[in-house]
Design a protein around this motif. Sequence first.
Motif, PDB file in Angstrom:
ATOM      1  N   PRO A  68       0.826  -1.207   0.000  1.00  0.00           N
ATOM      2  CA  PRO A  68       0.000   0.000   0.000  1.00  0.00           C
ATOM      3  C   PRO A  68       0.864   1.263   0.000  1.00  0.00           C
ATOM      4  CG  PRO A  68       0.187  -0.810   2.241  1.00  0.00           C
ATOM      5  CD  PRO A  68       0.981  -1.762   1.364  1.00  0.00           C
ATOM      6  N   VAL A  69       0.384   2.256  -0.649  1.00  0.00           N
ATOM      7  CA  VAL A  69       1.012   3.574  -0.642  1.00  0.00           C
ATOM      8  C   VAL A  69      -0.098   4.542  -0.244  1.00  0.00           C
ATOM      9  CG1 VAL A  69       2.216   5.340  -1.968  1.00  0.00           C
ATOM     10  CG2 VAL A  69       2.620   2.939  -2.474  1.00  0.00           C
ATOM     11  N   GLY A  70      -0.156   4.887   1.023  1.00  0.00           N
ATOM     12  CA  GLY A  70      -1.224   5.749   1.510  1.00  0.00           C
ATOM     13  C   GLY A  70      -2.592   5.105   1.339  1.00  0.00           C
ATOM     14  N   GLY A  71      -2.665   3.764   1.462  1.00  0.00           N
ATOM     15  CA  GLY A  71      -3.928   3.058   1.307  1.00  0.00           C
ATOM     16  C   GLY A  71      -4.341   2.858  -0.141  1.00  0.00           C
ATOM     17  N   MET A  72      -3.463   3.170  -1.072  1.00  0.00           N
ATOM     18  CA  MET A  72      -3.805   3.061  -2.491  1.00  0.00           C
ATOM     19  C   MET A  72      -2.845   2.103  -3.196  1.00  0.00           C
ATOM     20  SD  MET A  72      -5.145   6.884  -3.428  1.00  0.00           S
ATOM     21  CE  MET A  72      -3.657   7.509  -4.025  1.00  0.00           C
ATOM     22  N   GLN A  87      -2.572   6.142  -9.641  1.00  0.00           N
ATOM     23  CA  GLN A  87      -2.955   5.734  -8.292  1.00  0.00           C
ATOM     24  C   GLN A  87      -4.412   5.309  -8.307  1.00  0.00           C
ATOM     25  OE1 GLN A  87      -2.137   9.185  -5.898  1.00  0.00           O
ATOM     26  NE2 GLN A  87       0.025   8.659  -5.722  1.00  0.00           N
ATOM     27  N   GLN A  89      -7.710   3.938  -5.884  1.00  0.00           N
ATOM     28  CA  GLN A  89      -8.286   3.785  -4.553  1.00  0.00           C
ATOM     29  C   GLN A  89      -9.460   2.830  -4.676  1.00  0.00           C
ATOM     30  OE1 GLN A  89      -9.324   7.448  -2.737  1.00  0.00           O
ATOM     31  NE2 GLN A  89      -9.266   6.612  -0.697  1.00  0.00           N
TER      32      GLN A  89
END
Length: 114
Positions: A68-72, A87, A89
């Motif tokens: 994950p990268v910031g939840g994305m 990105q 989501q």
Amino acid sequence: MFVSVVLDPGSPDTARAMVSLLTQMGFKKAQRSCYESMKVSVDDLSKLKREIDRVTDYYDSVRFYQFPVGGMFVITELKEKRWRKCQFQGNPAPAKTAAKAAAKKPVAKKPAAR
């Protein structure tokens, strides 16, 4: 963070250089032209991208899949010596979306009397 790297080199020399960089950074071969690691830090990843940019040319292509990268979920691509980043989501639950769409459905009206 989980990182998967997919290589599409333009020459055998570039392929050897990229594979060497990935193995030095601790990546393991998962499939042909696909390397994965669960232990990559953000600093190591940026260093790897700079090194890959240094050894590649216009005809090489590389994709990084990161989560994950910031939840994305993030896809970074080097193609024609240009970096591009997408990105993604997650979507809301499908049941809630369908219920909201049904609630907003217009109701047919009766024609006006003359």
